[in-house]
Motif scaffolding. Structure first.
Motif, PDB file in Angstrom:
ATOM      1  N   ARG A 216       0.837  -1.220   0.000  1.00  0.00           N
ATOM      2  CA  ARG A 216       0.000   0.000   0.000  1.00  0.00           C
ATOM      3  C   ARG A 216       0.859   1.251   0.000  1.00  0.00           C
ATOM      4  N   ASP A 217       1.980   1.209   0.719  1.00  0.00           N
ATOM      5  CA  ASP A 217       2.806   2.407   0.882  1.00  0.00           C
ATOM      6  C   ASP A 217       3.944   2.494  -0.122  1.00  0.00           C
ATOM      7  N   GLY A 218       3.911   1.654  -1.166  1.00  0.00           N
ATOM      8  CA  GLY A 218       4.850   1.805  -2.262  1.00  0.00           C
ATOM      9  C   GLY A 218       6.060   0.906  -2.241  1.00  0.00           C
ATOM     10  N   PHE A 219       6.100  -0.070  -1.334  1.00  0.00           N
ATOM     11  CA  PHE A 219       7.221  -1.004  -1.279  1.00  0.00           C
ATOM     12  C   PHE A 219       7.253  -1.832  -2.563  1.00  0.00           C
ATOM     13  N   ALA A 220       8.447  -2.068  -3.094  1.00  0.00           N
ATOM     14  CA  ALA A 220       8.593  -2.793  -4.360  1.00  0.00           C
ATOM     15  C   ALA A 220       9.038  -4.233  -4.117  1.00  0.00           C
ATOM     16  N   ALA A 221       8.692  -5.126  -5.050  1.00  0.00           N
ATOM     17  CA  ALA A 221       9.070  -6.540  -4.959  1.00  0.00           C
ATOM     18  C   ALA A 221       9.209  -7.112  -6.357  1.00  0.00           C
ATOM     19  N   GLY A 222       9.825  -8.284  -6.468  1.00  0.00           N
ATOM     20  CA  GLY A 222       9.932  -8.951  -7.755  1.00  0.00           C
ATOM     21  C   GLY A 222       8.564  -9.340  -8.278  1.00  0.00           C
ATOM     22  N   ASP A 223       8.436  -9.409  -9.605  1.00  0.00           N
ATOM     23  CA  ASP A 223       7.109  -9.677 -10.175  1.00  0.00           C
ATOM     24  C   ASP A 223       6.919 -11.141 -10.594  1.00  0.00           C
ATOM     25  N   ARG A 224       7.948 -11.975 -10.412  1.00  0.00           N
ATOM     26  CA  ARG A 224       7.829 -13.384 -10.806  1.00  0.00           C
ATOM     27  C   ARG A 224       8.224 -14.304  -9.640  1.00  0.00           C
ATOM     28  N   VAL A 225       7.708 -14.002  -8.454  1.00  0.00           N
ATOM     29  CA  VAL A 225       8.169 -14.722  -7.269  1.00  0.00           C
ATOM     30  C   VAL A 225       7.677 -16.166  -7.231  1.00  0.00           C
ATOM     31  N   PHE A 226       6.603 -16.461  -7.941  1.00  0.00           N
ATOM     32  CA  PHE A 226       6.135 -17.842  -8.004  1.00  0.00           C
ATOM     33  C   PHE A 226       6.888 -18.628  -9.070  1.00  0.00           C
ATOM     34  N   GLU A 227       7.050 -18.025 -10.264  1.00  0.00           N
ATOM     35  CA  GLU A 227       7.574 -18.743 -11.423  1.00  0.00           C
ATOM     36  C   GLU A 227       9.090 -18.769 -11.525  1.00  0.00           C
ATOM     37  N   HIS A 228       9.778 -17.826 -10.889  1.00  0.00           N
ATOM     38  CA  HIS A 228      11.224 -17.679 -11.010  1.00  0.00           C
ATOM     39  C   HIS A 228      11.928 -19.000 -10.669  1.00  0.00           C
ATOM     40  N   LYS A 229      13.076 -19.242 -11.295  1.00  0.00           N
ATOM     41  CA  LYS A 229      13.794 -20.490 -11.041  1.00  0.00           C
ATOM     42  C   LYS A 229      14.215 -20.619  -9.576  1.00  0.00           C
ATOM     43  N   GLN A 230      14.289 -19.490  -8.894  1.00  0.00           N
ATOM     44  CA  GLN A 230      14.548 -19.501  -7.453  1.00  0.00           C
ATOM     45  C   GLN A 230      13.361 -18.890  -6.696  1.00  0.00           C
ATOM     46  N   GLY A 231      12.178 -19.112  -7.265  1.00  0.00           N
ATOM     47  CA  GLY A 231      10.963 -18.580  -6.674  1.00  0.00           C
ATOM     48  C   GLY A 231      10.275 -19.567  -5.752  1.00  0.00           C
ATOM     49  N   PHE A 232       9.066 -19.234  -5.349  1.00  0.00           N
ATOM     50  CA  PHE A 232       8.358 -20.003  -4.324  1.00  0.00           C
ATOM     51  C   PHE A 232       8.192 -21.465  -4.718  1.00  0.00           C
ATOM     52  N   PHE A 233       7.737 -21.738  -5.921  1.00  0.00           N
ATOM     53  CA  PHE A 233       7.460 -23.120  -6.317  1.00  0.00           C
ATOM     54  C   PHE A 233       8.719 -23.986  -6.298  1.00  0.00           C
ATOM     55  N   ASN A 234       9.777 -23.503  -6.914  1.00  0.00           N
ATOM     56  CA  ASN A 234      10.996 -24.304  -6.990  1.00  0.00           C
ATOM     57  C   ASN A 234      11.698 -24.433  -5.647  1.00  0.00           C
ATOM     58  N   VAL A 235      11.651 -23.377  -4.842  1.00  0.00           N
ATOM     59  CA  VAL A 235      12.346 -23.416  -3.563  1.00  0.00           C
ATOM     60  C   VAL A 235      11.587 -24.272  -2.551  1.00  0.00           C
ATOM     61  N   PHE A 236      10.272 -24.091  -2.468  1.00  0.00           N
ATOM     62  CA  PHE A 236       9.493 -24.806  -1.454  1.00  0.00           C
ATOM     63  C   PHE A 236       9.153 -26.239  -1.878  1.00  0.00           C
ATOM     64  N   ASN A 237       8.974 -26.478  -3.164  1.00  0.00           N
ATOM     65  CA  ASN A 237       8.596 -27.813  -3.633  1.00  0.00           C
ATOM     66  C   ASN A 237       9.701 -28.516  -4.402  1.00  0.00           C
ATOM     67  N   GLY A 238      10.452 -27.750  -5.163  1.00  0.00           N
ATOM     68  CA  GLY A 238      11.465 -28.341  -6.028  1.00  0.00           C
ATOM     69  C   GLY A 238      10.912 -28.550  -7.430  1.00  0.00           C
ATOM     70  N   GLU A 239      11.784 -28.431  -8.394  1.00  0.00           N
ATOM     71  CA  GLU A 239      11.379 -28.538  -9.801  1.00  0.00           C
ATOM     72  C   GLU A 239      10.744 -29.899 -10.069  1.00  0.00           C
ATOM     73  N   GLY A 240       9.591 -29.871 -10.735  1.00  0.00           N
ATOM     74  CA  GLY A 240       8.888 -31.098 -11.074  1.00  0.00           C
ATOM     75  C   GLY A 240       7.939 -31.602 -10.003  1.00  0.00           C
ATOM     76  N   ASN A 241       7.880 -30.897  -8.876  1.00  0.00           N
ATOM     77  CA  ASN A 241       7.038 -31.343  -7.755  1.00  0.00           C
ATOM     78  C   ASN A 241       5.852 -30.419  -7.506  1.00  0.00           C
ATOM     79  N   TYR A 242       5.432 -29.693  -8.525  1.00  0.00           N
ATOM     80  CA  TYR A 242       4.262 -28.813  -8.424  1.00  0.00           C
ATOM     81  C   TYR A 242       3.635 -28.692  -9.804  1.00  0.00           C
ATOM     82  N   ASP A 243       2.422 -28.179  -9.844  1.00  0.00           N
ATOM     83  CA  ASP A 243       1.723 -27.983 -11.114  1.00  0.00           C
ATOM     84  C   ASP A 243       0.975 -26.659 -11.060  1.00  0.00           C
TER      85      ASP A 243
END
Length: 460
Positions: A216-243
């Motif tokens: 709300r106050d203008g803080f910036a963040a990456g825009d591909r945090v789910f899909e990035h090779k070091q994003g949420f899906f790959n880090v928390f599940n590992g490649e090939g372990n999510y859909d």
């Protein structure tokens, strides 16, 4: 377009006018149950310690169970911890955890500061619920079995979405809040059966709100945090372990709060013990076996659930909540399960210690339940003289919206929980206010009742 932005569009596209009647009904059920268990957990040691460390400042947001008010972030932390302190809060099959407690403490804390109508609050709650559950579709059940606590690791997205919705953030800001939340996600199962498990919830509901406030106050963040090779899906599940492809098409088809819906807990212990408890209580109430006649007890539950409930020698009140063996003993001895069974070292009672070594837990096989049944349980009690009693259930009572806990039992649970912190007349007023939640002009009417204040005092 990134997943965070696509989710943000859907979060902001959801509004009260478009909610089906069942969604409103189940949202009120979730609010009633969560408020009740939060009040019941308000005086638990874990809540008291968190409040002592983090809830000292003055502010507009109520700490449930008393009159103290603090800043919204700290109220969310304390109330979130209280909401999960007894492990009595609702569940959801898609999330693989507790859907309401990551969201509602944060929403109440914000509403105390800014004011919010019942309509806006309900829409925000449903949006947060849908967000966490649909992300869960993409990561389960690998995420769950890997050892993450989905209530916290996925609930933080529900909290961020709900808070963004209530504060009327733009699509871009909401996407940013989800992106920030990805870096604040945490919670591991190694801490189940300790004070840290409820802290997971306090932490995630606070972090979800924190992410929304920053966005709300203008803080910036990456825009591909789910899909990035070091994003949420790959880090928390590992490649090939999510859909991830499962997430967006399922949005609102149906809303998860409607189907499979909210599972209301009948017992104040880990939900993974509840199917076995249903079976054992049925057996115990029907046959009333005498403890001295019991030779051996066998209980079979799903292997994934047994991983954190196979605790033959509980070491604390919280540990006992995760011991399927202790739960079976209590069901046999008392033919009921109550909050008091997980207080004051009740697991050390002589009658319990005598029977506990006779209880044996194991995962069930496909000969007992179909491979796609994750919620069944079977129990067998061998009596002296070669007689044996057995019972079996496919899923716990109240586990889905198609198998709901009756309204009378829900009200009884709420009243018993709330009465641990409030006088009876306020419990009744609180129940009535939540039953008419959609008609509230200002949600602070609810927290005013809890605090024993007028709405004008609460708003001030």
């Amino acid at each position: 377009m990134t997943l965070a932005r696509e989710l943000a569009k859907r979060i902001n596209g959801l509004n009260y006018a478009g909610l089906p009647d069942p969604a409103i009904h189940w949202a009120k059920v979730g609010i009633l149950d969560t408020v009740g268990v939060t009040l019941a957990g308000a005086r638990e040691d874990c809540t008291r310690i968190v409040e002592g460390v983090a809830g000292r400042g003055a502010g507009p947001s109520l700490i449930f169970g008393g009159k103290r008010r603090t800043v919204p972030l700290e109220a969310a932390l304390v109330n979130g911890t209280a909401a999960h302190a007894l492990d009595y809060d609702d569940c959801n099959n898609t999330l693989g955890g507790h859907p309401s407690v990551p969201i509602l403490p944060a929403l109440f804390a914000i509403a105390d500061e800014t004011g919010a109508s019942g309509h806006d609050f309900l829409a925000a709650y449903v949006a947060g619920f849908e967000t966490e559950c649909k992300i869960a579709l993409g990561v389960h059940f690998y995420h769950y079995t890997k050892g993450w606590h989905p209530t916290a690791t996925l609930g933080v997205f529900g909290a961020a979405a709900a808070c963004s919705k209530l504060m009327k953030l733009s699509d871009e800001q909401t996407a940013t809040a989800l992106s920030i939340a990805a870096s604040l996600a945490s919670g591991i199962k190694a801490n189940f059966g300790t004070m840290v498990k409820p802290l997971h919830v306090g932490h995630c509901t606070r972090n979800g709100m924190f992410a929304a406030l920053l966005a709300r106050d203008g803080f910036a963040a990456g825009d591909r945090v789910f899909e990035h090779k070091q994003g949420f899906f790959n880090v928390f599940n590992g490649e090939g372990n999510y859909d991830a492809a499962k997430i967006l098409p399922a949005w609102g088809e149906p809303l998860d709060i409607v189907k499979p819906g909210i599972a209301i807990k009948q017992y104040p212990c880990c939900g993974s013990t509840h199917s076995a408890l249903d079976a054992m209580l049925k057996l115990a109430r029907e046959h009333k076996p005498a403890p001295e006649d019991i030779d051996r007890v066998d209980v079979w539950t799903h292997a994934r659930r047994l991983e954190h409930t196979n605790r033959p020698e509980p070491k604390s009140d919280l540990d006992a909540k995760f011991s399927v063996q202790y739960c079976m003993v209590r069901a046999l001895l008392d033919r009921r399960i109550s909050i008091e069974h997980f207080e004051a070292k009740a697991y050390e009672a002589p009658a319990v210690c005598t029977l506990l070594p006779r209880v044996h837990a194991a995962p069930y096989t496909t000969a007992q339940f179909p491979a796609d049944n994750h919620f069944g349980a079977e129990v067998r009690v061998a009596l002296r003289g070669s007689k044996a009693l057995s019972a079996k259930v496919d899923e716990p009572f109240g586990r889905t919206s198609e198998n709901p806990l009756p309204a009378g039992l829900l009200k009884e649970k709420f009243e018993n929980c709330a009465a641990r912190a409030l006088p009876r007349e306020r419990v009744s007023a609180l129940y009535s206010a939540i039953q008419g939640f959609e008609n509230l002009r200002d949600v602070r009417e609810v927290t005013a009742i809890i605090a024993g204040e007028t709405r004008k005092q609460a708003a001030a």
